[in-house]
Design a protein around this motif. Sequence first.
Motif, PDB file in Angstrom:
ATOM      1  N   ASN A 268     -50.193  31.166  45.162  1.00 31.38           N
ATOM      2  CA  ASN A 268     -51.042  30.170  45.841  1.00 31.38           C
ATOM      3  C   ASN A 268     -50.666  28.748  45.444  1.00 31.38           C
ATOM      4  O   ASN A 268     -50.696  27.831  46.275  1.00 31.38           O
ATOM      5  CB  ASN A 268     -52.511  30.421  45.528  1.00 31.38           C
ATOM      6  N   ILE A 269     -50.312  28.563  44.176  1.00 29.01           N
ATOM      7  CA  ILE A 269     -49.948  27.233  43.682  1.00 29.01           C
ATOM      8  C   ILE A 269     -48.610  26.781  44.270  1.00 29.01           C
ATOM      9  O   ILE A 269     -48.442  25.624  44.662  1.00 29.01           O
ATOM     10  CB  ILE A 269     -49.912  27.221  42.141  1.00 29.01           C
ATOM     11  N   LEU A 270     -47.661  27.700  44.357  1.00 35.18           N
ATOM     12  CA  LEU A 270     -46.332  27.347  44.852  1.00 35.18           C
ATOM     13  C   LEU A 270     -46.266  27.225  46.380  1.00 35.18           C
ATOM     14  O   LEU A 270     -45.414  26.500  46.908  1.00 35.18           O
ATOM     15  CB  LEU A 270     -45.308  28.386  44.392  1.00 35.18           C
ATOM     16  N   GLN A 271     -47.150  27.906  47.095  1.00 34.58           N
ATOM     17  CA  GLN A 271     -47.064  27.986  48.553  1.00 34.58           C
ATOM     18  C   GLN A 271     -46.985  26.625  49.254  1.00 34.58           C
ATOM     19  O   GLN A 271     -46.119  26.428  50.127  1.00 34.58           O
ATOM     20  CB  GLN A 271     -48.252  28.803  49.078  1.00 34.58           C
ATOM     21  N   PRO A 272     -47.808  25.626  48.885  1.00 33.12           N
ATOM     22  CA  PRO A 272     -47.718  24.326  49.577  1.00 33.12           C
ATOM     23  C   PRO A 272     -46.391  23.597  49.362  1.00 33.12           C
ATOM     24  O   PRO A 272     -46.062  22.671  50.101  1.00 33.12           O
ATOM     25  CB  PRO A 272     -48.879  23.524  48.967  1.00 33.12           C
ATOM     26  N   PHE A 273     -45.624  24.045  48.360  1.00 31.01           N
ATOM     27  CA  PHE A 273     -44.351  23.387  48.034  1.00 31.01           C
ATOM     28  C   PHE A 273     -43.143  24.209  48.499  1.00 31.01           C
ATOM     29  O   PHE A 273     -42.009  23.904  48.137  1.00 31.01           O
ATOM     30  CB  PHE A 273     -44.269  23.122  46.531  1.00 31.01           C
ATOM     31  N   GLY A 274     -43.423  25.258  49.277  1.00 28.52           N
ATOM     32  CA  GLY A 274     -42.341  26.085  49.798  1.00 28.52           C
ATOM     33  C   GLY A 274     -42.232  27.439  49.147  1.00 28.52           C
ATOM     34  O   GLY A 274     -41.297  28.187  49.429  1.00 28.52           O
ATOM     35  N   GLY A 275     -43.169  27.770  48.263  1.00 34.03           N
ATOM     36  CA  GLY A 275     -43.172  29.080  47.630  1.00 34.03           C
ATOM     37  C   GLY A 275     -42.149  29.209  46.507  1.00 34.03           C
ATOM     38  O   GLY A 275     -41.654  28.209  45.976  1.00 34.03           O
ATOM     39  N   LYS A 276     -41.821  30.433  46.180  1.00 36.57           N
ATOM     40  CA  LYS A 276     -40.848  30.696  45.119  1.00 36.57           C
ATOM     41  C   LYS A 276     -39.486  30.126  45.500  1.00 36.57           C
ATOM     42  O   LYS A 276     -39.157  30.003  46.680  1.00 36.57           O
ATOM     43  CB  LYS A 276     -40.737  32.205  44.865  1.00 36.57           C
ATOM     44  N   LEU A 277     -38.709  29.786  44.484  1.00 37.71           N
ATOM     45  CA  LEU A 277     -37.404  29.184  44.739  1.00 37.71           C
ATOM     46  C   LEU A 277     -36.331  29.859  43.883  1.00 37.71           C
ATOM     47  O   LEU A 277     -36.461  29.928  42.661  1.00 37.71           O
ATOM     48  CB  LEU A 277     -37.444  27.684  44.421  1.00 37.71           C
ATOM     49  N   PHE A 278     -35.308  30.355  44.557  1.00 40.18           N
ATOM     50  CA  PHE A 278     -34.123  30.858  43.865  1.00 40.18           C
ATOM     51  C   PHE A 278     -32.863  30.487  44.645  1.00 40.18           C
ATOM     52  O   PHE A 278     -32.045  29.715  44.176  1.00 40.18           O
ATOM     53  CB  PHE A 278     -34.187  32.379  43.654  1.00 40.18           C
ATOM     54  N   HIS A 279     -32.729  31.047  45.850  1.00 40.26           N
ATOM     55  CA  HIS A 279     -31.518  30.848  46.652  1.00 40.26           C
ATOM     56  C   HIS A 279     -31.296  29.375  46.954  1.00 40.26           C
ATOM     57  O   HIS A 279     -32.191  28.685  47.459  1.00 40.26           O
ATOM     58  CB  HIS A 279     -31.613  31.634  47.961  1.00 40.26           C
ATOM     59  N   GLY A 280     -30.124  28.879  46.637  1.00 40.42           N
ATOM     60  CA  GLY A 280     -29.771  27.513  46.958  1.00 40.42           C
ATOM     61  C   GLY A 280     -30.099  26.493  45.897  1.00 40.42           C
ATOM     62  O   GLY A 280     -29.666  25.332  45.989  1.00 40.42           O
ATOM     63  N   PHE A 281     -30.832  26.896  44.864  1.00 41.40           N
ATOM     64  CA  PHE A 281     -31.173  25.941  43.809  1.00 41.40           C
ATOM     65  C   PHE A 281     -29.957  25.689  42.923  1.00 41.40           C
ATOM     66  O   PHE A 281     -29.224  26.605  42.567  1.00 41.40           O
ATOM     67  CB  PHE A 281     -32.324  26.458  42.944  1.00 41.40           C
ATOM     68  N   SER A 282     -29.740  24.431  42.593  1.00 39.93           N
ATOM     69  CA  SER A 282     -28.675  24.093  41.643  1.00 39.93           C
ATOM     70  C   SER A 282     -29.168  22.983  40.739  1.00 39.93           C
ATOM     71  O   SER A 282     -30.058  22.213  41.108  1.00 39.93           O
ATOM     72  CB  SER A 282     -27.399  23.644  42.376  1.00 39.93           C
ATOM     73  N   LEU A 283     -28.584  22.916  39.571  1.00 36.03           N
ATOM     74  CA  LEU A 283     -28.975  21.909  38.586  1.00 36.03           C
ATOM     75  C   LEU A 283     -27.726  21.332  37.950  1.00 36.03           C
ATOM     76  O   LEU A 283     -26.929  22.055  37.359  1.00 36.03           O
ATOM     77  CB  LEU A 283     -29.871  22.561  37.520  1.00 36.03           C
TER      78      LEU A 283
END
Length: 239
Positions: free
Chosen positions: A221-236
């Motif tokens: 619920n907390i992540l949903q307004p920001f696009g939900g869970k994030l894995f694919h495509g993330f880079s740092l």
Amino acid sequence: MGDLIKLSPIEAAQQFIRKHFPNCQGALLAGSVVRGEATETSDLDIVIFDKSVSSSYRESLMDFGWAIEVFVHNLTSYKHFFKNDYERARPSMPRMISEGMVLKDDGIIDSIKKEAKEIIEKGPAEWSIETINAKRYFISGALDDFIGSSNRAEDIFIANTLAELLSEFVLRTNRKWIGATKWVVRSLKQYDEEFAKQFVEAFDIFYKTGDKNQVIQLVENILQPFGGKLFHGFSLGKK
């Protein structure tokens, strides 16, 4: 004799100042005793402003029946702590000074209190999209570990990490101050009493029963307004 009898907080603080900092330009009593939240284990937080000291320092003492934490500054060194607290979004020093009860003032306290209150009211800096996405990524990873784990001992410490990451995420994305230890819950309550209740309840149920469902739903619920869970495509750090 004075070390054996526990004086009232204000009297103890005043005597402490007269004994240890008689020539200071200002002094405040802060912390739980001022907020009316003192417990049997509470100490006295005393902030001293003394132009004769070359740099800030903190010291822990036992005197007049109290455990005393003294924070000593000259008339400019406190500004470094204001800046540092603002950058880390934990306004420990501004809060102490803004809430503090004046014990001694040679005409300097009003302006310092004004600085502290302006910082508190301003709130922390807004997170960038890059920071939000990085935090989403680490929360997502911790959530996946939490869901996938079948080891009770590991579950407990993953949950601890999730609670810390989530509280920070909620507060910072809403431009609210964060906290540590007891100030995690206090900061959440200052943001939203009902949300804080739901937050604590979700983790309390898990710790008592092992049921992960409410924690999982809370994270989603907390992540949903920001696009939900994030894995694919993330880079740092990618150039």
